[in-house]
Scaffold this motif. Structure first.
Motif, PDB file in Angstrom:
ATOM      1  N   PHE A   1       7.279-117.497  -1.407  1.00 48.64           N
ATOM      2  CA  PHE A   1       7.305-118.733  -2.380  1.00 48.64           C
ATOM      3  C   PHE A   1       7.749-119.952  -1.403  1.00 48.64           C
ATOM      4  CE2 PHE A   1      11.877-117.623  -2.696  1.00 48.64           C
ATOM      5  CZ  PHE A   1      12.471-118.664  -2.356  1.00 48.64           C
ATOM      6  N   THR A   2       6.906-121.066  -2.199  1.00 51.06           N
ATOM      7  CA  THR A   2       7.212-122.349  -1.392  1.00 51.06           C
ATOM      8  C   THR A   2       8.177-123.088  -2.352  1.00 51.06           C
ATOM      9  OG1 THR A   2       5.398-123.660  -2.362  1.00 51.06           O
ATOM     10  CG2 THR A   2       4.932-122.531  -0.582  1.00 51.06           C
ATOM     11  N   ALA A   3       8.856-124.196  -1.868  1.00 56.76           N
ATOM     12  CA  ALA A   3       9.866-124.888  -2.317  1.00 56.76           C
ATOM     13  C   ALA A   3       9.982-126.058  -1.420  1.00 56.76           C
ATOM     14  CB  ALA A   3      11.216-124.092  -2.650  1.00 56.76           C
ATOM     15  N   PHE A   4      10.762-127.033  -1.875  1.00 58.74           N
ATOM     16  CA  PHE A   4      11.325-128.196  -1.262  1.00 58.74           C
ATOM     17  C   PHE A   4      12.859-127.861  -1.007  1.00 58.74           C
ATOM     18  CE2 PHE A   4       8.304-130.593  -3.672  1.00 58.74           C
ATOM     19  CZ  PHE A   4       7.265-130.826  -2.597  1.00 58.74           C
ATOM     20  N   ALA A   5      13.138-127.351   0.070  1.00 54.94           N
ATOM     21  CA  ALA A   5      14.720-126.906   0.442  1.00 54.94           C
ATOM     22  C   ALA A   5      15.381-128.035   0.901  1.00 54.94           C
ATOM     23  CB  ALA A   5      14.600-125.474   1.160  1.00 54.94           C
ATOM     24  N   LEU A   6      16.140-128.588   0.096  1.00 55.33           N
ATOM     25  CA  LEU A   6      16.904-129.845   0.534  1.00 55.33           C
ATOM     26  C   LEU A   6      18.012-129.278   1.325  1.00 55.33           C
ATOM     27  CD1 LEU A   6      17.068-131.869  -2.781  1.00 55.33           C
ATOM     28  CD2 LEU A   6      15.085-131.764  -0.836  1.00 55.33           C
TER      29      LEU A   6
ATOM     30  N   GLN B   1      21.252-131.641   3.786  1.00 60.13           N
ATOM     31  CA  GLN B   1      21.855-133.062   4.176  1.00 60.13           C
ATOM     32  C   GLN B   1      20.633-133.734   5.034  1.00 60.13           C
ATOM     33  OE1 GLN B   1      23.964-134.935   2.634  1.00 60.13           O
ATOM     34  NE2 GLN B   1      24.622-132.800   1.356  1.00 60.13           N
ATOM     35  N   ASP B   2      20.110-132.965   6.278  1.00 59.22           N
ATOM     36  CA  ASP B   2      19.164-133.717   6.739  1.00 59.22           C
ATOM     37  C   ASP B   2      17.840-133.796   6.452  1.00 59.22           C
ATOM     38  OD1 ASP B   2      21.455-133.930   8.746  1.00 59.22           O
ATOM     39  OD2 ASP B   2      20.862-131.988   9.653  1.00 59.22           O
ATOM     40  N   ARG B   3      17.393-133.150   5.624  1.00 61.14           N
ATOM     41  CA  ARG B   3      16.191-132.943   5.007  1.00 61.14           C
ATOM     42  C   ARG B   3      16.227-133.144   3.496  1.00 61.14           C
ATOM     43  NH1 ARG B   3      13.191-128.778   5.127  1.00 61.14           N
ATOM     44  NH2 ARG B   3      11.277-129.648   5.905  1.00 61.14           N
ATOM     45  N   ARG B   4      16.677-134.228   2.709  1.00 58.36           N
ATOM     46  CA  ARG B   4      16.375-134.510   1.309  1.00 58.36           C
ATOM     47  C   ARG B   4      15.633-135.638   1.050  1.00 58.36           C
ATOM     48  NH1 ARG B   4      22.986-137.020   0.855  1.00 58.36           N
ATOM     49  NH2 ARG B   4      22.582-138.311   2.086  1.00 58.36           N
ATOM     50  N   ALA B   5      14.955-136.257   1.909  1.00 55.38           N
ATOM     51  CA  ALA B   5      13.999-137.155   1.662  1.00 55.38           C
ATOM     52  C   ALA B   5      13.178-137.175   2.807  1.00 55.38           C
ATOM     53  CB  ALA B   5      14.728-138.388   1.087  1.00 55.38           C
TER      54      ALA B   5
ATOM     55  N   ALA C   1      10.584-139.342  -2.099  1.00 51.58           N
ATOM     56  CA  ALA C   1      11.932-140.001  -2.069  1.00 51.58           C
ATOM     57  C   ALA C   1      12.855-139.445  -3.276  1.00 51.58           C
ATOM     58  CB  ALA C   1      11.851-141.536  -2.368  1.00 51.58           C
ATOM     59  N   PHE C   2      13.506-138.265  -3.055  1.00 56.09           N
ATOM     60  CA  PHE C   2      14.287-137.519  -4.012  1.00 56.09           C
ATOM     61  C   PHE C   2      15.508-138.246  -4.487  1.00 56.09           C
ATOM     62  CE2 PHE C   2      11.926-134.006  -2.123  1.00 56.09           C
ATOM     63  CZ  PHE C   2      11.314-133.294  -3.354  1.00 56.09           C
ATOM     64  N   GLN C   3      15.733-138.177  -5.797  1.00 57.90           N
ATOM     65  CA  GLN C   3      16.863-138.767  -6.343  1.00 57.90           C
ATOM     66  C   GLN C   3      17.617-137.693  -7.002  1.00 57.90           C
ATOM     67  OE1 GLN C   3      15.363-141.824  -9.167  1.00 57.90           O
ATOM     68  NE2 GLN C   3      13.465-141.785  -8.169  1.00 57.90           N
ATOM     69  N   PRO C   4      19.072-138.084  -7.188  1.00 54.01           N
ATOM     70  CA  PRO C   4      20.028-137.115  -7.860  1.00 54.01           C
ATOM     71  C   PRO C   4      19.236-136.756  -9.225  1.00 54.01           C
ATOM     72  CG  PRO C   4      21.164-138.858  -6.699  1.00 54.01           C
ATOM     73  CD  PRO C   4      19.639-139.392  -7.082  1.00 54.01           C
ATOM     74  N   PHE C   5      19.489-135.434  -9.735  1.00 54.83           N
ATOM     75  CA  PHE C   5      19.201-134.936 -10.563  1.00 54.83           C
ATOM     76  C   PHE C   5      20.552-134.140 -11.477  1.00 54.83           C
ATOM     77  CE2 PHE C   5      16.910-131.709 -13.384  1.00 54.83           C
ATOM     78  CZ  PHE C   5      16.656-132.463 -14.635  1.00 54.83           C
ATOM     79  N   ASP C   6      20.801-133.040 -10.821  1.00 54.26           N
ATOM     80  CA  ASP C   6      22.048-132.160 -11.188  1.00 54.26           C
ATOM     81  C   ASP C   6      22.621-131.634  -9.960  1.00 54.26           C
ATOM     82  OD1 ASP C   6      20.465-129.957 -10.393  1.00 54.26           O
ATOM     83  OD2 ASP C   6      19.707-129.540 -12.593  1.00 54.26           O
ATOM     84  N   GLU C   7      23.543-130.621 -10.356  1.00 55.80           N
ATOM     85  CA  GLU C   7      24.188-130.228  -9.215  1.00 55.80           C
ATOM     86  C   GLU C   7      23.512-129.304  -8.171  1.00 55.80           C
ATOM     87  OE1 GLU C   7      26.056-126.302 -11.378  1.00 55.80           O
ATOM     88  OE2 GLU C   7      27.389-127.756 -10.738  1.00 55.80           O
ATOM     89  N   THR C   8      22.196-128.737  -8.619  1.00 57.19           N
ATOM     90  CA  THR C   8      21.474-127.949  -7.691  1.00 57.19           C
ATOM     91  C   THR C   8      20.168-128.644  -7.376  1.00 57.19           C
ATOM     92  OG1 THR C   8      19.935-127.150  -9.549  1.00 57.19           O
ATOM     93  CG2 THR C   8      22.054-125.867  -8.895  1.00 57.19           C
ATOM     94  N   SER C   9      19.739-129.655  -7.954  1.00 53.22           N
ATOM     95  CA  SER C   9      18.316-130.363  -7.466  1.00 53.22           C
ATOM     96  C   SER C   9      18.286-131.834  -7.400  1.00 53.22           C
ATOM     97  CB  SER C   9      17.556-129.820  -8.714  1.00 53.22           C
ATOM     98  OG  SER C   9      17.543-128.234  -9.027  1.00 53.22           O
TER      99      SER C   9
ATOM    100  N   ALA D   1       5.741-129.496   6.206  1.00 56.01           N
ATOM    101  CA  ALA D   1       5.451-130.584   6.860  1.00 56.01           C
ATOM    102  C   ALA D   1       5.929-131.814   5.788  1.00 56.01           C
ATOM    103  CB  ALA D   1       3.814-130.954   6.762  1.00 56.01           C
ATOM    104  N   TRP D   2       6.541-131.764   4.637  1.00 60.25           N
ATOM    105  CA  TRP D   2       7.207-132.718   3.697  1.00 60.25           C
ATOM    106  C   TRP D   2       8.232-133.518   4.428  1.00 60.25           C
ATOM    107  CZ3 TRP D   2      11.777-133.603   1.532  1.00 60.25           C
ATOM    108  CH2 TRP D   2      12.716-132.570   1.681  1.00 60.25           C
ATOM    109  N   ALA D   3       8.654-132.886   5.383  1.00 55.88           N
ATOM    110  CA  ALA D   3       9.878-133.637   6.038  1.00 55.88           C
ATOM    111  C   ALA D   3      10.276-132.808   7.398  1.00 55.88           C
ATOM    112  CB  ALA D   3      11.257-133.564   5.519  1.00 55.88           C
ATOM    113  N   PRO D   4      10.284-133.498   8.531  1.00 54.73           N
ATOM    114  CA  PRO D   4      10.668-132.927   9.829  1.00 54.73           C
ATOM    115  C   PRO D   4      12.145-132.200   9.721  1.00 54.73           C
ATOM    116  CG  PRO D   4      11.064-135.443  10.009  1.00 54.73           C
ATOM    117  CD  PRO D   4      10.388-134.922   8.583  1.00 54.73           C
ATOM    118  N   PRO D   5      12.096-131.260  10.689  1.00 61.07           N
ATOM    119  CA  PRO D   5      11.016-130.662  11.507  1.00 61.07           C
ATOM    120  C   PRO D   5      10.315-129.526  10.957  1.00 61.07           C
ATOM    121  CG  PRO D   5      13.427-129.647  12.105  1.00 61.07           C
ATOM    122  CD  PRO D   5      13.606-130.768  10.956  1.00 61.07           C
ATOM    123  N   VAL D   6       9.006-129.575  11.313  1.00 56.91           N
ATOM    124  CA  VAL D   6       8.046-128.485  10.837  1.00 56.91           C
ATOM    125  C   VAL D   6       7.935-127.573  11.432  1.00 56.91           C
ATOM    126  CG1 VAL D   6       5.760-128.634  10.062  1.00 56.91           C
ATOM    127  CG2 VAL D   6       6.882-130.781   9.913  1.00 56.91           C
ATOM    128  N   GLN D   7       7.871-126.452  10.851  1.00 53.60           N
ATOM    129  CA  GLN D   7       7.993-124.954  11.532  1.00 53.60           C
ATOM    130  C   GLN D   7       6.656-124.160  11.064  1.00 53.60           C
ATOM    131  OE1 GLN D   7      11.734-123.516   9.899  1.00 53.60           O
ATOM    132  NE2 GLN D   7      12.678-124.145  11.974  1.00 53.60           N
TER     133      GLN D   7
END
Length: 257
Positions: free
Chosen positions: A177-182, A184-188, A193-201, A238-244
């Motif tokens: 599966f794919t996801a935006f896995a946030l 502290q170094d990869r949260r935007a 430009a991610f904004q706070p939503f709830d405790e998990t997302s 590729a949505w946020a570095p580093p890209v693997q």
């Protein structure tokens, strides 16, 4: 309406390629069922390659496509699966209808419509995500995959999809599966430009949270473990570095013991 207009723009961009290549004229029109961005063939081939390279896809696998959209991966899997089988499902009724027309006469390719609620893609859906039952019996699937699905789901629904994946997977089966896995170094990034939503997302659009949702990596890993799956690997997109790897979203592969 917004998704339809966005799909129409994608269709306009694809017109030169469709006119130049007769084989591309049968590709689905995005304004009818805008459930996947990018070139239908190129993106589908890339996703097939990722499934082979990272999730061990084999021609004999029994495959479940979670959120098959308009069939861009199914298009690649149809000739690849020799001795295997495929079931794809989606909340887009038009997308499933298009797939059934496109793959008619291929008995190893099946498609199911589930009228699941989603704030971005199916706001009138009658089935809550928490009640979803995948169209497969227990332990009947070798490889399940969800591409750009969990990026449009809140954590409670995501947990349900993980639990259903674990139910249908055979022992040793894999879930990609794919996801935006946030973290502290990869949260935007410049694009998201991610904004706070709830405790998990976190989200990018408060008016439509399901437009794009990023989940904190520890919460994702806990959800995978809570479903009884073991995380076998993950790669930054590729949505946020580093890209693997060559995908846009982060890729995860989990295994059923």
């Amino acid at each position: 309406m917004r998704r339809g207009l966005a799909g129409a723009l994608l269709d306009l961009k694809s017109l030169p390629a469709r006119l130049a290549d007769p084989a591309r004229r049968r590709e689905p029109w995005a304004f009818v069922h805008n459930v996947g961005d990018g070139d239908y063939v190129v993106v589908g081939a890339q996703l097939l390659g990722n499934l082979k390279d990272y999730a061990g896809l084999k021609p004999s696998d029994r495959v479940l496509d979670i959120g098959c959209g308009n069939g861009r991966v199914a298009e690649q899997l149809a000739p690849f699966l020799r001795g295997g089988s495929y079931v794809g499902f989606d909340l887009s009724k038009a997308g499933i209808a298009a797939c059934r027309r496109r793959f008619a006469g291929r008995p190893h390719m099946a498609f199911e419509h589930l009228d699941v609620w989603n704030g971005e893609y199916n706001a009138t859906g009658r089935m809550p995500e928490a009640d979803v039952v995948f169209p497969a019996v227990d332990a009947s699937i070798d490889l399940a995959f969800a591409t750009s699905v969990f990026t449009h789901m809140r954590m409670p629904g995501l947990r349900r999809y993980l639990a259903e994946s674990a139910r249908v997977l055979a022992p040793g089966g894999r879930l990609a599966f794919t996801a935006f896995a946030l973290t502290q170094d990869r949260r935007a990034s410049e694009v998201f430009a991610f904004q706070p939503f709830d405790e998990t997302s976190m989200i990018i659009d408060p008016r439509s949270p399901e437009r794009a949702i990023g989940h904190w990596r520890p919460a994702l890993e806990a959800a995978v473990a809570g479903a009884g799956l073991t995380l076998a690997g993950s790669w930054n997109g590729a949505w946020a570095p580093p890209v693997q790897y060559d995908g846009g979203q982060d890729l995860f592969v989990a295994v059923k013991a």
